[in-house]
Design a protein around this motif. Structure first.
Motif, PDB file in Angstrom:
ATOM      1  N   ARG A  97       7.815  15.075   6.332  1.00  0.00           N
ATOM      2  CA  ARG A  97       8.722  13.970   6.664  1.00  0.00           C
ATOM      3  C   ARG A  97       8.041  13.032   7.655  1.00  0.00           C
ATOM      4  N   CYS A 120       2.836   3.866   3.628  1.00  0.00           N
ATOM      5  CA  CYS A 120       1.963   5.032   3.397  1.00  0.00           C
ATOM      6  C   CYS A 120       2.576   6.341   3.875  1.00  0.00           C
ATOM      7  N   ASP A 127      -1.797   9.646  -6.966  1.00  0.00           N
ATOM      8  CA  ASP A 127      -0.880   9.320  -8.060  1.00  0.00           C
ATOM      9  C   ASP A 127       0.444   8.874  -7.455  1.00  0.00           C
ATOM     10  N   ILE A 169       0.871  -1.184   0.000  1.00  0.00           N
ATOM     11  CA  ILE A 169       0.000   0.000   0.000  1.00  0.00           C
ATOM     12  C   ILE A 169       0.904   1.229   0.000  1.00  0.00           C
ATOM     13  N   LYS A 182      15.004   7.903   3.958  1.00  0.00           N
ATOM     14  CA  LYS A 182      15.202   8.998   3.000  1.00  0.00           C
ATOM     15  C   LYS A 182      14.976   8.438   1.609  1.00  0.00           C
ATOM     16  N   TRP A 183      14.792   9.335   0.649  1.00  0.00           N
ATOM     17  CA  TRP A 183      14.692   8.872  -0.746  1.00  0.00           C
ATOM     18  C   TRP A 183      15.934   8.047  -1.090  1.00  0.00           C
ATOM     19  N   THR A 184      17.091   8.586  -0.690  1.00  0.00           N
ATOM     20  CA  THR A 184      18.362   7.959  -1.059  1.00  0.00           C
ATOM     21  C   THR A 184      18.442   6.506  -0.585  1.00  0.00           C
ATOM     22  N   PHE A 234       1.067   8.883   6.309  1.00  0.00           N
ATOM     23  CA  PHE A 234      -0.258   8.310   6.591  1.00  0.00           C
ATOM     24  C   PHE A 234      -0.163   6.863   7.085  1.00  0.00           C
TER      25      PHE A 234
HETATM   26  C1  LIG Z   1      11.059  18.712   2.610  1.00  0.00           C
HETATM   27  C2  LIG Z   1      11.721  17.374   2.428  1.00  0.00           C
HETATM   28  C3  LIG Z   1      12.921  17.283   1.741  1.00  0.00           C
HETATM   29  C4  LIG Z   1      13.520  16.036   1.569  1.00  0.00           C
HETATM   30  N1  LIG Z   1      14.660  15.976   0.834  1.00  0.00           N
HETATM   31  C5  LIG Z   1      15.267  14.790   0.641  1.00  0.00           C
HETATM   32  C6  LIG Z   1      16.413  14.711  -0.179  1.00  0.00           C
HETATM   33  O1  LIG Z   1      16.860  15.700  -0.747  1.00  0.00           O
HETATM   34  N2  LIG Z   1      16.980  13.490  -0.332  1.00  0.00           N
HETATM   35  C7  LIG Z   1      16.505  12.361   0.274  1.00  0.00           C
HETATM   36  O2  LIG Z   1      17.114  11.308   0.123  1.00  0.00           O
HETATM   37  N3  LIG Z   1      15.373  12.396   1.020  1.00  0.00           N
HETATM   38  C8  LIG Z   1      14.733  13.580   1.193  1.00  0.00           C
HETATM   39  N4  LIG Z   1      13.588  13.644   1.919  1.00  0.00           N
HETATM   40  C9  LIG Z   1      13.003  12.409   2.435  1.00  0.00           C
HETATM   41  C10 LIG Z   1      12.206  11.675   1.351  1.00  0.00           C
HETATM   42  O3  LIG Z   1      11.571  12.555   0.467  1.00  0.00           O
HETATM   43  C11 LIG Z   1      11.162  10.778   2.019  1.00  0.00           C
HETATM   44  O4  LIG Z   1      11.820   9.963   2.963  1.00  0.00           O
HETATM   45  C12 LIG Z   1      10.447   9.856   1.027  1.00  0.00           C
HETATM   46  O5  LIG Z   1       9.973  10.577  -0.087  1.00  0.00           O
HETATM   47  C13 LIG Z   1       9.281   9.185   1.734  1.00  0.00           C
HETATM   48  O6  LIG Z   1       8.662   8.331   0.808  1.00  0.00           O
HETATM   49  P1  LIG Z   1       7.422   7.431   1.232  1.00  0.00           P
HETATM   50  O7  LIG Z   1       7.134   6.550   0.089  1.00  0.00           O
HETATM   51  O8  LIG Z   1       7.693   6.810   2.544  1.00  0.00           O
HETATM   52  O9  LIG Z   1       6.233   8.477   1.462  1.00  0.00           O
HETATM   53  P2  LIG Z   1       5.304   9.174   0.374  1.00  0.00           P
HETATM   54  O10 LIG Z   1       6.068   9.649  -0.788  1.00  0.00           O
HETATM   55  O11 LIG Z   1       4.489  10.198   1.100  1.00  0.00           O
HETATM   56  O12 LIG Z   1       4.379   8.008  -0.144  1.00  0.00           O
HETATM   57  C14 LIG Z   1       3.330   7.441   0.610  1.00  0.00           C
HETATM   58  C15 LIG Z   1       2.196   7.158  -0.346  1.00  0.00           C
HETATM   59  O13 LIG Z   1       1.204   6.368   0.296  1.00  0.00           O
HETATM   60  C16 LIG Z   1      -0.036   6.734  -0.270  1.00  0.00           C
HETATM   61  N5  LIG Z   1      -1.113   6.287   0.617  1.00  0.00           N
HETATM   62  C17 LIG Z   1      -1.384   6.723   1.879  1.00  0.00           C
HETATM   63  N6  LIG Z   1      -2.447   6.077   2.375  1.00  0.00           N
HETATM   64  C18 LIG Z   1      -2.870   5.211   1.405  1.00  0.00           C
HETATM   65  C19 LIG Z   1      -3.940   4.263   1.330  1.00  0.00           C
HETATM   66  N7  LIG Z   1      -4.791   4.081   2.359  1.00  0.00           N
HETATM   67  N8  LIG Z   1      -4.105   3.541   0.188  1.00  0.00           N
HETATM   68  C20 LIG Z   1      -3.237   3.706  -0.857  1.00  0.00           C
HETATM   69  N9  LIG Z   1      -2.210   4.597  -0.830  1.00  0.00           N
HETATM   70  C21 LIG Z   1      -2.024   5.329   0.293  1.00  0.00           C
HETATM   71  C22 LIG Z   1       0.074   8.251  -0.376  1.00  0.00           C
HETATM   72  O14 LIG Z   1      -0.881   8.792  -1.282  1.00  0.00           O
HETATM   73  C23 LIG Z   1       1.510   8.440  -0.822  1.00  0.00           C
HETATM   74  O15 LIG Z   1       1.636   8.541  -2.237  1.00  0.00           O
HETATM   75  C24 LIG Z   1      12.934  14.876   2.106  1.00  0.00           C
HETATM   76  C25 LIG Z   1      11.724  14.964   2.795  1.00  0.00           C
HETATM   77  C26 LIG Z   1      11.107  16.204   2.936  1.00  0.00           C
HETATM   78  C27 LIG Z   1       9.812  16.296   3.636  1.00  0.00           C
END
Ligand SMILES: Cc1cc2nc3c(=O)[nH]c(=O)nc-3n(C[C@H](O)[C@H](O)[C@H](O)COP(=O)(O)OP(=O)(O)OC[C@H]3O[C@@H](n4cnc5c(N)ncnc54)[C@H](O)[C@@H]3O)c2cc1C
Length: 524
Positions: free
Chosen positions: A336, A225, A50, A23, A369-371, A228
């Motif tokens: 974050r 998520c 998306d 998810i 982190k993204w990295t 979330f």
């Molecule tokens: C301001 C900022 C700058 C940053 N800069 C860097 C950087 O330069 N380099 C780096 O390495 N890291 C960086 N980071 C950290 C990095 O961006 C995050 O750690 C990473 O993008 C998190 O990804 P994620 O998939 O966990 O979360 P998200 O990208 O938020 O993905 C979670 C997804 O789950 C979906 N979702 C939620 N609930 C449901 C549900 N019930 N059903 C289906 N889908 C659902 C959401 O719609 C969302 O698309 C930064 C973070 C921030 C906030």
């Protein structure tokens, strides 16, 4: 390319449970899905909006070890991230590149201090180093950073790190997952966790496009998520310990004239102890970021007045010019997901990732982190395999080429077009058949009409926002230009997706309403 309707039909006809269901379609979920599919597990991913709509399109665009974690003496986090940085460059050279940074020094003492720290940073990356760090004179520092204020400058330290296009990387991960046989769908939300004998065995899902509700059965559910994640844990069991602290970061996008060279600026410690970057990106300059604790998570977080003040004050301090509202081309914020720890400030919370397994077997992965997305996916799928007793299959993502990989991604491509890597000839061929697809969407943007068609046909774009925010980066680069380009995009997309005039009007209106939030109109 399989259409969305066909994917939904296949999901409806599935009788055998999936091996792994993910998810969330951000960096973490897509990374876990690629890890699972590349090991041969039958994997499905659902994203409620998306792909990369959340934090994963709103980062500072750095592929980095995190220089500031060195000051916290977190060598493991930095070394692991530097290793991932090296693999991202190797496996996706069309999306990640080496970026020179300069840290300006305004006191003589800071030169050896930061010079030593950045040498350690370089050494920790070992054979995956991006290049040597060096101490610069004040004159060379100003040559590298022509927009910087020179008063009191004593010199600078040059170092290397990675830079990328976050949303494009997410789309490339989606394509990699599909190439490996995985099934992914956007605009499908997990609305409940199905349980049998106390074990998580699937999800209830809702299609946002037609409102239909259906079940998906699986051997293990991965909750990726982001901010979330806690809501998804709550669907599984109503009572649990608070998991996440959320912190917001905001960026301004300024004209290239603020930072006319190719070198990025890094301020390791602002007056209030934060790290600030100014980075060239797709012909503009990104300045950020901030770190403000927030109480509630939102899909479209908006910049706080305190963040806007902080950015304006610091741009003025370092560039000697306070940008007017018309010079700020876009403002965007991201959230974050940080793993909670007592009363510790969000800026001090670890950027490391955490994996939790609920009593039902729901596997939640958060933080990071993204990295480090690949490492997070690796650890998550190892845990998911244990939970579901799946046969052990070794990982191969360390050397897995990301969709679009090309030995020489920039040879004939413009800076923007290089993100398409080996797909670029096919993308360009679209306008051989129809020369109208060659036109630029806007004179200030590098994107052409053919990219709209491509994103609908090959990248699962469903709305004007998908195209202007994440398939191209128009909204993030220049919100006013994106708004002006939107009617043309809506018409091309409606034709491509066979949508009605009513859909075109509604989707365009939705985009325009949301895009207003990316325009800086001064502090309220
Ligand atoms: C301001 C900022 C700058 C940053 N800069 C860097 C950087 O330069 N380099 C780096 O390495 N890291 C960086 N980071 C950290 C990095 O961006 C995050 O750690 C990473 O993008 C998190 O990804 P994620 O998939 O966990 O979360 P998200 O990208 O938020 O993905 C979670 C997804 O789950 C979906 N979702 C939620 N609930 C449901 C549900 N019930 N059903 C289906 N889908 C659902 C959401 O719609 C969302 O698309 C930064 C973070 C921030 C906030």
């Amino acid at each position: 390319m399989t259409t969305r309707a066909e994917i939904l039909r296949q999901l409806g006809q599935q009788v055998e449970p999936w091996d792994i269901l993910v998810i969330g379609g951000g960096a973490t979920g897509l990374g876990a899905a690629v890890e699972a599919a590349s090991r041969g597990y039958r994997t499905v991913l659902v994203e409620r909006f998306d792909f990369a709509k959340g934090t994963s399109s709103r980062s500072t665009k750095l592929v980095h070890g995190g220089v500031r974690y060195l000051e916290q003496l977190n060598f493991t986090l930095v070394t692991d991230a530097l290793r991932e940085r090296g693999h991202m460059l190797r496996n996706a050279p069309h999306l990640v590149h080496d970026q020179q940074f300069v840290v300006p020094a305004y006191s003589l003492a800071s030169l050896p201090y930061y010079g030593f720290g950045l040498k350690v940073y370089e050494l920790l990356s070992g054979r995956l180093s991006f290049g040597h760090s060096e101490i610069l004179s004040a004159k060379t520092t100003l040559e590298k950073l022509p927009g910087l204020i020179g008063d009191g400058l004593r010199g600078g330290i040059l170092y290397h790190d990675g830079q990328f296009d976050d949303a494009r990387y997410a789309i490339a991960l989606l394509r990699t997952f599909q190439d490996l046989g995985g099934t992914a769908i956007n605009y499908v939300e997990a609305t409940g966790i199905l349980q049998s004998n106390g074990k998580a065995v699937g999800i209830q899902a809702r299609d946002h496009e037609d409102g239909s509700v259906f079940d998906l059965q699986t051997k293990v559910v991965v909750n990726a998520c982001g901010v979330f994640a806690e809501d998804t844990v709550s669907m599984d069991r109503s009572e649990h310990e608070p998991l996440l602290a959320v912190s917001q970061g905001t960026h301004f996008v300024l004209p290239r004239s603020f930072l006319p060279g190719n070198t990025a600026l890094m301020i390791p410690k602002t007056a209030d102890g934060r790290v600030l970057f100014a980075i060239p990106w797709h012909g503009a300059t990104i300045v950020g970021t901030t770190d403000e604790p927030v109480d509630r998570s939102s899909t479209e977080p908006r910049a706080l007045n305190s963040e806007k003040d902080f950015l304006l004050d610091h741009i003025t301090r370092y560039f000697g010019h306070r940008p007017g509202p018309e010079e700020i081309m876009s403002v965007w914020s991201g959230l974050r997901p940080l793993v909670k720890k007592g009363g510790v400030k969000t800026s001090q919370l670890s950027r490391d990732h955490t994996i939790l397994v609920s009593p039902s077997g729901l596997v939640t992965v958060t933080g990071g982190k993204w990295t480090t997305y690949r490492r997070m996916g690796f650890d998550t799928i190892n845990r998911a395999c244990q939970v579901a007793s799946l046969p052990k299959i070794p990982s191969r993502t360390l050397d897995l080429k990301i969709h679009g990989w090309s030995a020489d991604p920039t040879s004939s491509a413009s800076e923007w077009e290089s993100v398409y890597g080996s797909d670029l000839p096919m993308l360009r061929a679209l306008s051989n058949d129809d020369s109208e697809l060659d036109i630029l969407l806007h004179p200030r943007l590098p994107f052409r009409a053919r990219e709209v068609v491509w994103s609908a046909r090959h990248e699962m774009a469903r709305t004007v926002e998908d195209v202007l925010a994440r398939r191209t980066r128009a909204l993030f680069l220049d919100a006013r230009a994106a708004i002006e380009a939107a009617p043309v995009v809506a018409s091309i997309l409606a034709k491509e997706l066979n949508r009605s005039e009513a859909w075109r009007t509604r989707d365009l209106a939705d985009f325009l309403e949301n895009a207003k939030g990316y325009i800086f109109e001064g502090n309220s």
